[in-house]
Design a protein around this motif. Structure first.
Motif, PDB file in Angstrom:
ATOM      1  N   THR A  72       0.838  -1.188   0.000  1.00 58.06           N
ATOM      2  CA  THR A  72       0.000   0.000   0.000  1.00 58.06           C
ATOM      3  C   THR A  72       0.878   1.245   0.000  1.00 58.06           C
ATOM      4  OG1 THR A  72      -0.046   0.178   2.411  1.00 58.06           O
ATOM      5  CG2 THR A  72      -1.707  -1.244   1.374  1.00 58.06           C
ATOM      6  N   PRO A  73       0.340   2.404  -0.436  1.00 53.78           N
ATOM      7  CA  PRO A  73       1.120   3.644  -0.389  1.00 53.78           C
ATOM      8  C   PRO A  73       1.628   3.964   1.018  1.00 53.78           C
ATOM      9  CG  PRO A  73      -0.832   3.938  -1.748  1.00 53.78           C
ATOM     10  CD  PRO A  73      -0.962   2.590  -1.112  1.00 53.78           C
ATOM     11  N   GLU A  74       0.827   3.614   2.026  1.00 54.29           N
ATOM     12  CA  GLU A  74       1.243   3.867   3.405  1.00 54.29           C
ATOM     13  C   GLU A  74       2.461   3.015   3.768  1.00 54.29           C
ATOM     14  OE1 GLU A  74      -2.771   5.152   2.719  1.00 54.29           O
ATOM     15  OE2 GLU A  74      -1.875   3.150   2.484  1.00 54.29           O
ATOM     16  N   GLN A  75       2.447   1.774   3.330  1.00 51.14           N
ATOM     17  CA  GLN A  75       3.578   0.874   3.624  1.00 51.14           C
ATOM     18  C   GLN A  75       4.853   1.370   2.940  1.00 51.14           C
ATOM     19  OE1 GLN A  75       1.667  -2.756   2.196  1.00 51.14           O
ATOM     20  NE2 GLN A  75       1.680  -3.607   4.274  1.00 51.14           N
ATOM     21  N   VAL A  76       4.701   1.809   1.693  1.00 53.98           N
ATOM     22  CA  VAL A  76       5.859   2.319   0.954  1.00 53.98           C
ATOM     23  C   VAL A  76       6.402   3.573   1.631  1.00 53.98           C
ATOM     24  CG1 VAL A  76       6.660   3.304  -1.225  1.00 53.98           C
ATOM     25  CG2 VAL A  76       5.095   1.353  -1.239  1.00 53.98           C
ATOM     26  N   SER A  77       5.521   4.467   2.021  1.00 57.79           N
ATOM     27  CA  SER A  77       5.934   5.726   2.662  1.00 57.79           C
ATOM     28  C   SER A  77       6.680   5.455   3.963  1.00 57.79           C
ATOM     29  CB  SER A  77       4.702   6.594   2.920  1.00 57.79           C
ATOM     30  OG  SER A  77       5.080   7.791   3.582  1.00 57.79           O
ATOM     31  N   GLU A  78       6.166   4.495   4.725  1.00 56.43           N
ATOM     32  CA  GLU A  78       6.800   4.153   6.005  1.00 56.43           C
ATOM     33  C   GLU A  78       8.196   3.590   5.800  1.00 56.43           C
ATOM     34  OE1 GLU A  78       6.044   1.192   9.858  1.00 56.43           O
ATOM     35  OE2 GLU A  78       4.451   1.493   8.380  1.00 56.43           O
ATOM     36  N   LEU A  79       8.328   2.688   4.812  1.00 60.40           N
ATOM     37  CA  LEU A  79       9.637   2.078   4.553  1.00 60.40           C
ATOM     38  C   LEU A  79      10.600   3.113   3.970  1.00 60.40           C
ATOM     39  CD1 LEU A  79      11.211  -0.616   4.665  1.00 60.40           C
ATOM     40  CD2 LEU A  79      10.524  -1.009   2.288  1.00 60.40           C
ATOM     41  N   LYS A  80      10.090   3.970   3.098  1.00 56.01           N
ATOM     42  CA  LYS A  80      10.935   5.003   2.497  1.00 56.01           C
ATOM     43  C   LYS A  80      11.475   5.954   3.574  1.00 56.01           C
ATOM     44  CE  LYS A  80      10.979   8.240  -1.401  1.00 56.01           C
ATOM     45  NZ  LYS A  80      10.184   8.803  -2.530  1.00 56.01           N
ATOM     46  N   ASP A  81      10.618   6.329   4.525  1.00 52.45           N
ATOM     47  CA  ASP A  81      11.058   7.202   5.625  1.00 52.45           C
ATOM     48  C   ASP A  81      12.145   6.513   6.451  1.00 52.45           C
ATOM     49  OD1 ASP A  81       9.322   9.167   4.878  1.00 52.45           O
ATOM     50  OD2 ASP A  81       7.804   8.711   6.391  1.00 52.45           O
ATOM     51  N   LYS A  82      11.979   5.216   6.649  1.00 49.63           N
ATOM     52  CA  LYS A  82      12.950   4.452   7.443  1.00 49.63           C
ATOM     53  C   LYS A  82      14.335   4.521   6.803  1.00 49.63           C
ATOM     54  CE  LYS A  82      13.456  -0.194   9.471  1.00 49.63           C
ATOM     55  NZ  LYS A  82      12.843  -1.557   9.542  1.00 49.63           N
ATOM     56  N   TYR A  83      14.384   4.330   5.487  1.00 51.81           N
ATOM     57  CA  TYR A  83      15.668   4.358   4.774  1.00 51.81           C
ATOM     58  C   TYR A  83      16.201   5.791   4.659  1.00 51.81           C
ATOM     59  CZ  TYR A  83      16.045  -0.571   3.521  1.00 51.81           C
ATOM     60  OH  TYR A  83      16.214  -1.933   3.583  1.00 51.81           O
ATOM     61  N   THR A  84      15.306   6.741   4.397  1.00 48.06           N
ATOM     62  CA  THR A  84      15.739   8.136   4.257  1.00 48.06           C
ATOM     63  C   THR A  84      16.316   8.664   5.562  1.00 48.06           C
ATOM     64  OG1 THR A  84      14.056   8.537   2.562  1.00 48.06           O
ATOM     65  CG2 THR A  84      14.983  10.466   3.660  1.00 48.06           C
ATOM     66  N   ASN A  85      15.667   8.345   6.666  1.00 51.57           N
ATOM     67  CA  ASN A  85      16.149   8.787   7.982  1.00 51.57           C
ATOM     68  C   ASN A  85      17.491   8.154   8.330  1.00 51.57           C
ATOM     69  OD1 ASN A  85      13.881  10.362   8.307  1.00 51.57           O
ATOM     70  ND2 ASN A  85      12.751   8.807   9.460  1.00 51.57           N
ATOM     71  N   ALA A  86      17.788   7.007   7.706  1.00 55.94           N
ATOM     72  CA  ALA A  86      19.072   6.343   7.935  1.00 55.94           C
ATOM     73  C   ALA A  86      20.122   6.797   6.927  1.00 55.94           C
ATOM     74  CB  ALA A  86      18.899   4.825   7.871  1.00 55.94           C
ATOM     75  N   GLY A  87      19.759   7.763   6.079  1.00 56.34           N
ATOM     76  CA  GLY A  87      20.713   8.249   5.079  1.00 56.34           C
ATOM     77  C   GLY A  87      20.862   7.324   3.896  1.00 56.34           C
ATOM     78  N   GLN A  88      19.874   6.433   3.690  1.00 54.37           N
ATOM     79  CA  GLN A  88      19.957   5.450   2.605  1.00 54.37           C
ATOM     80  C   GLN A  88      18.770   5.574   1.644  1.00 54.37           C
ATOM     81  OE1 GLN A  88      22.548   3.768   2.082  1.00 54.37           O
ATOM     82  NE2 GLN A  88      23.599   3.318   4.009  1.00 54.37           N
ATOM     83  N   GLY A  89      18.214   6.771   1.543  1.00 52.39           N
ATOM     84  CA  GLY A  89      17.040   6.981   0.689  1.00 52.39           C
ATOM     85  C   GLY A  89      17.287   6.752  -0.785  1.00 52.39           C
ATOM     86  N   GLN A  90      18.554   6.686  -1.201  1.00 51.04           N
ATOM     87  CA  GLN A  90      18.865   6.505  -2.631  1.00 51.04           C
ATOM     88  C   GLN A  90      18.317   5.192  -3.184  1.00 51.04           C
ATOM     89  OE1 GLN A  90      21.113   6.162  -0.221  1.00 51.04           O
ATOM     90  NE2 GLN A  90      21.924   4.107  -0.516  1.00 51.04           N
ATOM     91  N   VAL A  91      18.025   4.243  -2.336  1.00 49.22           N
ATOM     92  CA  VAL A  91      17.521   2.955  -2.830  1.00 49.22           C
ATOM     93  C   VAL A  91      16.126   3.098  -3.439  1.00 49.22           C
ATOM     94  CG1 VAL A  91      18.926   1.574  -1.252  1.00 49.22           C
ATOM     95  CG2 VAL A  91      16.637   2.314  -0.539  1.00 49.22           C
TER      96      VAL A  91
END
Length: 488
Positions: free
Chosen positions: A9-28
């Motif tokens: 779901t869009p919510e699941q994607v947003s949550e996972l994207k925030d997790k990676y972005t906050n860790a400095g790995q949003g480029q994935v």
């Protein structure tokens, strides 16, 4: 769309994207919006399997070497209380270890874990290394040789089993992503080499993302993270994650033998080794062979600051490496060469969740193909551009008390012939593997009193189904001189 690629779901994607972005790995997530629904689902699933904060932590730790100690570590050979040697032990003692180990096998207390994640790339094959035919007269693969050794052990153990039913040695085969399906297909197409399919459990070791030199998770393509197996030390987490320990507990296993697939001479579930370690009541045991000379490039099992450990040959001064053992003139003081052949008590393996997170990660600098973050095109670098993170199976050694560690020295010609190189290199290649099995068979038969026909100078392949370690061959002493290259 496959079951494995359910669109999040869009919510699941947003949550996972925030997790990676906050860790400095949003480029994935650079190309996520441009992917097909199936590609999005596959990338989401892959990224959900990693914790970017944990990846950052282990990558930073591996990339930042700890400050070297001002004093050199204290290296000593293992004390005699923690060692035994087949080269020096009397036959009666070895027979006692064998009887004890065989009884444990008969009582269904012994299991085997095979580390078989590697491909035969250096051998000119893309198949799992265990599928490789080293050129024996029978053309048996490494997997088949080892399976037949288990079958023979079960037959020997059935003679001393007091309970009803036949002994079973469960065989847990650890593969990697690239080798799992091919391994499963190979076992299925070969009818599990005569073993009961229920005793062969094929599972997969974990993977870790590949990291750029500046600590960023690399994309292999627009829709996939570059990953690599987590090293043979990944065996510990894999035993938990794949529910292997649960299966062992259900079966009542108490003793476990672990080894690498590429050793054609390995004594699978060796009763002597199992019996020795059980008699010592240790949690980890390891087999070693005697180092050939002071300059042989092998890791050594010894004590480092009072703890059992493996030290690479490059970490030992030349003068120290050449020192002789005062108690054994002409023999090296540091001689216990590591062959990745280990024993574990099940009680120790049950504690994996308590310490697995403390094992170090090591880095291997590699040329890792990656997706350019602007174009999305895959780039094949000409020089190392990143690292693969891996753990080593022996990293756990220093975590246990010396009193719970044992080391058995075995004969190289009887127990260690690794397959590492392509045919024709003359060292650790298919030809040396074939030679070592054939030479062993000839030694066994000659020791049993057999004669060989004139002109027969090569060895003979003795099927593991006929003899596990040279036993039950005395009947050949009364037969005509052997003129064949294979005994089944």
């Amino acid at each position: 769309m496959t079951v494995d690629s359910v669109v999040p779901t869009p919510e699941q994607v947003s949550e996972l994207k925030d997790k990676y972005t906050n860790a400095g790995q949003g480029q994935v997530f650079t190309f996520y919006d441009s992917l097909s629904s199936e590609e999005q689902a596959q990338l989401y699933k892959q990224l959900s399997g990693f914790d970017p904060i944990y990846i950052n932590k282990i990558a930073a730790k591996a990339l930042t070497p700890q400050s070297t100690e001002s004093e050199k570590p204290n290296l000593e050979p293992l004390p005699e209380s923690a060692t035994a040697s087949i080269l020096d032990s009397d036959k009666q003692t070895q027979d006692e270890w064998f009887k004890r180990g065989l009884q444990l096998i008969a009582d269904n207390k012994v299991a085997v874990v095979l580390m078989a994640g590697g491909q035969g790339t250096r051998l000119g094959s893309s198949a799992p290394k265990g599928c490789f035919d080293i050129g024996l007269p029978s053309h048996k693969s490494l997997f088949q040789i080892q399976a037949e050794r288990i079958a023979r052990l079960q037959a020997l153990a059935s003679k001393v089993r007091e309970q009803t039913g036949s002994p079973v040695v469960p065989w847990y085969v650890m593969t990697s992503g690239p080798t799992r399906k091919a391994t499963e297909d190979f076992f299925t197409s070969n009818n599990y080499f005569g073993l009961n399919p229920e005793q062969v459990i094929i599972f997969e070791q974990g993977v870790l993302p590949c990291i750029s030199n500046d600590g960023k998770i690399l994309l292999e393509s627009k829709s996939r993270v570059a990953v690599a197996p987590d090293g043979n030390g990944g065996i510990y987490n894999a035993l938990v994650d794949a529910k292997v320990l649960d299966d062992m507990a259900r079966r009542g296993i108490e003793h476990v033998h672990a080894y690498c697939v590429d050793n054609c001479l390995v004594k699978v579930a060796d009763p002597v080794f199992i019996g020795y370690c059980a008699s010592q009541n240790v949690d980890i045991g390891t087999k070693v062979v005697r180092k050939r000379n002071a300059t042989e490039p092998v890791g050594l099992i010894l004590t480092k600051n009072g703890k059992p450990d493996v030290v690479e040959y490059s970490e030992i001064d030349d003068a120290v490496a050449a020192e002789e053992d005062p108690a054994h003139p002409g023999v090296l003081r540091f001689r216990a060469a590591n062959i990745v052949n280990h024993y574990y008590s099940f009680r120790f393996l049950k504690s994996i969740p308590e310490w697995a997170g403390n094992l170090p990660h090591h880095i291997a600098r590699k040329k890792i193909p990656y997706a350019d973050l602007e174009s999305g095109n895959t780039v094949k670098p000409e020089k190392p551009n990143g690292i693969k993170l891996e753990q080593f199976v022996f990293d756990v050694f220093p975590m246990i008390e010396l009193s719970k560690f044992a080391c058995m020295e075995v004969k190289r010609e009887e127990e260690f012939s690794p397959l590492k190189n392509a045919r024709g290199t003359g060292e650790d290649d298919p030809d040396t593997s074939r030679h070592d099995i054939m030479a062993q068979g000839r030694r066994w038969l000659e020791a049993a009193g057999a004669k060989f026909a004139q002109g027969v100078e090569d060895g003979v392949e003795v099927s593991p189904l006929v003899s596990y370690c040279g036993e039950d061959l005395h009947g050949y002493a009364n037969k005509p001189a052997i003129a064949v290259d294979r005994i089944e």
